[in-house]
Write an enzyme that holds these catalytic residues in place. Sequence first.
Site, PDB file in Angstrom:
ATOM      1  CG  HIS A  82       0.984  26.087   5.624  1.00 44.43           C
ATOM      2  ND1 HIS A  82       0.782  26.896   4.370  1.00 44.43           N
ATOM      3  CD2 HIS A  82       1.765  26.636   6.543  1.00 44.43           C
ATOM      4  CE1 HIS A  82       1.336  27.813   4.638  1.00 44.43           C
ATOM      5  NE2 HIS A  82       1.859  27.838   5.889  1.00 44.43           N
TER       6      HIS A  82
ATOM      7  NE  ARG B   4       9.942  30.067  13.763  1.00 44.73           N
ATOM      8  CZ  ARG B   4       8.817  30.907  13.937  1.00 44.73           C
ATOM      9  NH1 ARG B   4       7.988  30.265  14.820  1.00 44.73           N
ATOM     10  NH2 ARG B   4       8.590  31.849  13.327  1.00 44.73           N
TER      11      ARG B   4
ATOM     12  CD  GLU C  11       5.834  27.268   6.312  1.00 47.72           C
ATOM     13  OE1 GLU C  11       6.887  27.947   6.458  1.00 47.72           O
ATOM     14  OE2 GLU C  11       4.741  27.343   5.824  1.00 47.72           O
TER      15      GLU C  11
ATOM     16  CG  ASN D 197      14.587  29.608  10.994  1.00 44.82           C
ATOM     17  OD1 ASN D 197      14.451  30.263   9.929  1.00 44.82           O
ATOM     18  ND2 ASN D 197      13.585  29.306  11.827  1.00 44.82           N
TER      19      ASN D 197
ATOM     20  CG  HIS E 117      -3.333  17.944  19.543  1.00 46.32           C
ATOM     21  ND1 HIS E 117      -3.856  18.530  20.784  1.00 46.32           N
ATOM     22  CD2 HIS E 117      -4.642  17.649  18.788  1.00 46.32           C
ATOM     23  CE1 HIS E 117      -5.347  18.269  20.653  1.00 46.32           C
ATOM     24  NE2 HIS E 117      -5.531  17.775  19.578  1.00 46.32           N
TER      25      HIS E 117
ATOM     26  CD  GLU F 161      -6.732  14.211  19.631  1.00 46.79           C
ATOM     27  OE1 GLU F 161      -7.426  13.957  20.518  1.00 46.79           O
ATOM     28  OE2 GLU F 161      -6.566  15.536  19.412  1.00 46.79           O
TER      29      GLU F 161
END
Length: 135
Positions: free
Chosen positions: A5, A9, A63, A67, A81, A129
Amino acid sequence: MRILHTMLRVGDLDRSIAFYTDVLGMRLVSRQDFPGGRFTLAFVGYEDGAVASPSAAKTPLIELTHNWDTPSYELGNGFGHIAIEVEDAYATCAAIKARGGKVVREAGPMQHGTTVIAFVEDPDGYRIELIQKHT
């Protein structure tokens, strides 16, 4: 070895999940809260079928890390990207715009080549992209 993965964030997890699932057509593979650490991990991707855990997915995932106490992030200048292969970049851009997504580079040939590409931006400003499949 294989890629499992890529982690991004995000400031608003529900908004990001909606973008990746509703606008880009991925599916939510898993979502888990970690109250002790005050964060949530959500995995999205083009995975077919259920998986026991994100590491059991047959295709790479994204992922989305939220937070709880951080509403936004600086993107910096090191990240480029994520690339996704599509059948028709022109039609995909039209569909993304119809679903409220932001196309930042319309579909068309690369400046110094013939591959048809486009770029879209997720709610946090990350670029995706779209690369039209070669036939």
